[in-house]
Design a protein around this motif. Structure first.
Motif, PDB file in Angstrom:
ATOM      1  N   LEU A  29      -9.119  39.215   9.689  1.00 43.63           N
ATOM      2  CA  LEU A  29      -9.120  38.009  10.547  1.00 43.63           C
ATOM      3  C   LEU A  29     -10.693  37.596  10.743  1.00 43.63           C
ATOM      4  CD1 LEU A  29      -6.602  38.687  13.362  1.00 43.63           C
ATOM      5  CD2 LEU A  29      -6.336  37.014  11.511  1.00 43.63           C
ATOM      6  N   ARG A  30     -11.546  38.568  10.906  1.00 43.11           N
ATOM      7  CA  ARG A  30     -12.943  38.143  11.159  1.00 43.11           C
ATOM      8  C   ARG A  30     -13.366  37.242   9.699  1.00 43.11           C
ATOM      9  NH1 ARG A  30     -13.289  43.653  12.931  1.00 43.11           N
ATOM     10  NH2 ARG A  30     -14.036  44.243  10.933  1.00 43.11           N
ATOM     11  N   GLU A  31     -13.036  37.671   8.692  1.00 41.19           N
ATOM     12  CA  GLU A  31     -13.229  36.946   7.203  1.00 41.19           C
ATOM     13  C   GLU A  31     -12.630  35.664   7.145  1.00 41.19           C
ATOM     14  OE1 GLU A  31     -15.868  37.765   5.312  1.00 41.19           O
ATOM     15  OE2 GLU A  31     -15.980  39.596   6.497  1.00 41.19           O
ATOM     16  N   THR A  32     -11.127  35.602   7.462  1.00 43.92           N
ATOM     17  CA  THR A  32     -10.496  34.476   7.177  1.00 43.92           C
ATOM     18  C   THR A  32     -10.125  33.507   8.330  1.00 43.92           C
ATOM     19  OG1 THR A  32      -8.286  35.508   7.553  1.00 43.92           O
ATOM     20  CG2 THR A  32      -9.407  35.775   5.285  1.00 43.92           C
ATOM     21  N   ALA A  33      -9.822  33.975   9.595  1.00 46.39           N
ATOM     22  CA  ALA A  33      -9.553  33.201  10.628  1.00 46.39           C
ATOM     23  C   ALA A  33      -9.898  33.976  11.854  1.00 46.39           C
ATOM     24  CB  ALA A  33      -8.014  33.140  10.504  1.00 46.39           C
ATOM     25  N   PRO A  34     -11.296  33.924  12.016  1.00 44.80           N
ATOM     26  CA  PRO A  34     -11.850  34.530  13.290  1.00 44.80           C
ATOM     27  C   PRO A  34     -11.194  34.176  14.879  1.00 44.80           C
ATOM     28  CG  PRO A  34     -13.460  32.874  12.319  1.00 44.80           C
ATOM     29  CD  PRO A  34     -12.081  32.912  11.488  1.00 44.80           C
ATOM     30  N   THR A  35     -10.757  33.085  14.856  1.00 45.72           N
ATOM     31  CA  THR A  35     -10.104  32.611  16.287  1.00 45.72           C
ATOM     32  C   THR A  35      -8.602  31.999  15.785  1.00 45.72           C
ATOM     33  OG1 THR A  35     -12.251  32.210  17.100  1.00 45.72           O
ATOM     34  CG2 THR A  35     -10.317  31.143  18.207  1.00 45.72           C
ATOM     35  N   SER A  36      -7.634  32.851  15.942  1.00 45.94           N
ATOM     36  CA  SER A  36      -6.457  32.342  15.603  1.00 45.94           C
ATOM     37  C   SER A  36      -5.507  32.691  16.835  1.00 45.94           C
ATOM     38  CB  SER A  36      -5.892  33.148  14.160  1.00 45.94           C
ATOM     39  OG  SER A  36      -6.093  34.768  14.623  1.00 45.94           O
ATOM     40  N   LYS A  37      -4.550  32.104  16.689  1.00 46.12           N
ATOM     41  CA  LYS A  37      -3.207  32.258  17.382  1.00 46.12           C
ATOM     42  C   LYS A  37      -2.439  33.275  17.051  1.00 46.12           C
ATOM     43  CE  LYS A  37      -3.162  28.837  20.535  1.00 46.12           C
ATOM     44  NZ  LYS A  37      -2.085  27.712  20.496  1.00 46.12           N
ATOM     45  N   ASP A  54     -18.440  35.121  18.729  1.00 49.46           N
ATOM     46  CA  ASP A  54     -17.583  34.363  19.493  1.00 49.46           C
ATOM     47  C   ASP A  54     -17.032  35.247  20.681  1.00 49.46           C
ATOM     48  OD1 ASP A  54     -17.963  32.261  17.462  1.00 49.46           O
ATOM     49  OD2 ASP A  54     -16.063  33.018  16.173  1.00 49.46           O
ATOM     50  N   VAL A  55     -16.974  36.446  20.348  1.00 52.18           N
ATOM     51  CA  VAL A  55     -16.450  37.229  21.559  1.00 52.18           C
ATOM     52  C   VAL A  55     -17.671  37.304  22.818  1.00 52.18           C
ATOM     53  CG1 VAL A  55     -16.276  39.861  22.498  1.00 52.18           C
ATOM     54  CG2 VAL A  55     -14.859  38.776  20.419  1.00 52.18           C
ATOM     55  N   ARG A  56     -18.827  37.342  22.368  1.00 51.22           N
ATOM     56  CA  ARG A  56     -19.870  37.110  23.505  1.00 51.22           C
ATOM     57  C   ARG A  56     -19.834  35.789  23.971  1.00 51.22           C
ATOM     58  NH1 ARG A  56     -24.830  40.724  23.188  1.00 51.22           N
ATOM     59  NH2 ARG A  56     -26.009  38.805  23.422  1.00 51.22           N
ATOM     60  N   ALA A  57     -19.526  34.799  23.224  1.00 55.98           N
ATOM     61  CA  ALA A  57     -19.616  33.557  23.932  1.00 55.98           C
ATOM     62  C   ALA A  57     -18.465  33.183  24.783  1.00 55.98           C
ATOM     63  CB  ALA A  57     -19.525  32.601  22.772  1.00 55.98           C
ATOM     64  N   ARG A 296     -14.907  24.765  22.449  1.00 57.96           N
ATOM     65  CA  ARG A 296     -14.904  25.075  21.134  1.00 57.96           C
ATOM     66  C   ARG A 296     -15.233  26.752  20.998  1.00 57.96           C
ATOM     67  NH1 ARG A 296     -14.718  21.872  16.966  1.00 57.96           N
ATOM     68  NH2 ARG A 296     -15.596  22.790  14.724  1.00 57.96           N
ATOM     69  N   VAL A 297     -14.324  27.374  20.669  1.00 54.59           N
ATOM     70  CA  VAL A 297     -14.711  28.708  20.171  1.00 54.59           C
ATOM     71  C   VAL A 297     -14.729  28.965  18.480  1.00 54.59           C
ATOM     72  CG1 VAL A 297     -14.138  31.147  20.231  1.00 54.59           C
ATOM     73  CG2 VAL A 297     -13.729  29.755  22.084  1.00 54.59           C
ATOM     74  N   GLY A 298     -15.850  29.067  17.990  1.00 52.35           N
ATOM     75  CA  GLY A 298     -16.134  29.194  16.704  1.00 52.35           C
ATOM     76  C   GLY A 298     -15.656  27.687  16.008  1.00 52.35           C
ATOM     77  N   SER A 299     -14.675  27.725  15.122  1.00 53.89           N
ATOM     78  CA  SER A 299     -14.352  26.521  14.483  1.00 53.89           C
ATOM     79  C   SER A 299     -12.949  25.828  15.082  1.00 53.89           C
ATOM     80  CB  SER A 299     -14.019  26.609  13.185  1.00 53.89           C
ATOM     81  OG  SER A 299     -13.079  27.117  12.794  1.00 53.89           O
ATOM     82  N   ARG A 300     -12.695  26.561  16.183  1.00 49.99           N
ATOM     83  CA  ARG A 300     -11.437  26.135  16.772  1.00 49.99           C
ATOM     84  C   ARG A 300     -11.579  25.446  18.337  1.00 49.99           C
ATOM     85  NH1 ARG A 300      -6.795  26.752  13.509  1.00 49.99           N
ATOM     86  NH2 ARG A 300      -7.119  28.759  12.412  1.00 49.99           N
ATOM     87  N   GLU A 301     -10.738  24.356  18.514  1.00 49.65           N
ATOM     88  CA  GLU A 301     -10.682  23.624  19.769  1.00 49.65           C
ATOM     89  C   GLU A 301      -9.807  24.137  20.579  1.00 49.65           C
ATOM     90  OE1 GLU A 301     -12.975  21.267  20.697  1.00 49.65           O
ATOM     91  OE2 GLU A 301     -13.709  20.956  18.916  1.00 49.65           O
TER      92      GLU A 301
END
Length: 400
Positions: A29-37, A54-57, A296-301
């Motif tokens: 997931l860290r490589e392909t989808a770091p923020t995912s449902k 992203d975790v720190r943010a 926004r977290v990483g590339s996710r809304e």
């Protein structure tokens, strides 16, 4: 028509035979989808945040509420809509949280904790004396060493009679279990709350030199209610021994597995403890946050009203921050950048105390018992896969 793919489940299974490794899915997931449902055991969907930055943010973002921060997402019996209790330093946000933190932080400063180091050293020595005097030169390191030391320290600091430890340890174990039914959890909470209410009432009549007495006597124009005192006291008592006790036992097992690094740990205990905290990340399911605004977290809304899980153990294995992250390395640069204690406003208030306890327990143990070894085959050990804080249930050891 093609049915929409089901939301994948929150990763919870560690790789076979690798008790110190987080779920393998995190690396992918860290490589392909770091923020995912993901679908959580509690029944709701949440954004699983796996990268360190992203975790720190997420944890630093004041628009992220900690109302579910007791990791209720992994409890199938969780009530996600329950109101946050007054006095919950873990779950309250903003000014309400800052008010509680201000009332306790003085007892957990570096200076105050360093003043306790001699007391911790004395506890380590006395428990090693008792353990080494046991017949057969064997012991359960959990019950004989790892659990009583942080329990005694937090009891001394808070003003809780250590003679009552079996009561609060049993109830604490229920509160951090993901297998406990809602009824069992409520019974444990009510029992421990009732015990603490009686203790605070006694301290109102006869205050001592401890944190609980100070919380009563220094209220000034902003005193805590009895409900606030009880809930705050419960959080401090449970967190004060559960995490550190599990870290001591699990760290001992790691050092038994890495005898080549033991001399480094003895020579530089501060550095070694930071790496052990990163490597083990015993708050194993991360921490839960609730978005109060669109963000926004990483590339996710992420939309207001959605849940997020900040995966601490994934962040602490992020190769972009910790090269060769799956390797235990006491020479690692900047080891204290880990997020084992969380990050942001809700970062663990007792982290300095935990550091001192770990440093003294591990150095005291391996200096005194350099030939310590497991007393059972490695595969017979049982781990706490069903608790919020990861650890080993028993650690039979031998020496001599």
């Amino acid at each position: 028509m093609t049915a929409a793919p089901a939301t994948p489940a929150l990763p919870t299974t560690r790789p076979d035979g690798c008790p110190f490794e987080p779920p393998e899915k995190y690396a992918t997931l860290r490589e392909t989808a770091p923020t995912s449902k993901v679908r959580c055991p509690a029944g709701m969907d949440a954004w699983l945040v796996t990268r360190y930055a992203d975790v720190r943010a997420v944890l630093a973002d004041r628009t992220m509420s900690s109302r579910g921060a007791s990791s209720v997402h992994v409890n199938p019996n969780a009530d996600l809509d329950i109101d946050v209790s007054p006095g919950s330093i873990i779950q309250l946000d903003g000014a309400a949280h800052a008010r509680l933190r201000k009332k306790v932080i003085a007892e957990f400063t570096v200076r105050r904790v360093e003043a306790l180091r001699g007391y911790v050293q004395g506890l380590v020595k006395s428990h090693l004396d008792a353990m080494l005097a046991k017949p057969g030169r064997t012991a359960d390191l959990v019950q004989d060493f790892a659990l009583p030391i942080p329990s005694l320290v937090i009891c001394e600091l808070l003003g809780v009679p250590y003679a009552d430890r079996s009561r609060f340890q049993r109830q604490s174990a229920t509160l951090v279990s993901t297998d406990a039914t809602r009824e069992e959890g409520e019974q444990a909470y009510d029992a421990l709350s009732g015990y603490l209410a009686g203790l605070f009432t006694a301290k109102e009549r006869n205050p001592q030199d401890d944190l609980f007495s100070k919380l009563i006597s220094t209220g000034g124009d902003d005193p805590l209610t009895m409900e606030e005192l009880v809930v705050l006291g419960l959080s401090l008592l449970v967190a004060g021994h559960e995490t550190t006790a599990n870290m001591i036992a699990l760290s001992t097992l790691v050092l038994l597995d890495h005898p080549d690094q033991r001399d480094v740990a003895l020579a530089e205990p501060e550095r070694a403890v930071e790496e052990l905290l990163r490597y083990l990340s015993v708050v194993q399911w991360g921490v839960l946050r609730y978005a109060t605004e669109d963000v926004r977290v990483g590339s996710r809304e992420v939309r207001a009203g959605e849940w997020l899980v900040a995966a601490l153990n994934s962040a602490n294995r992020d190769e972009s921050v910790f090269p060769a992250a799956d390797k235990l390395d006491f020479h690692r640069e900047q080891p204290r950048t880990h997020v084992a204690f969380g990050f942001g406003a809700h970062q663990c208030v007792g982290q300095q105390l935990a550091r001192v306890e770990l440093q003294e327990a591990l150095t005291g143990l391996f200096r005194r018992v350099p030939d310590l070894r497991l007393a059972v085959p490695r595969e017979e050990l049982e781990y706490k896969h069903n608790t919020l804080v990861y650890g080993v249930r028993e650690l039979p050891v031998a020496w001599g």
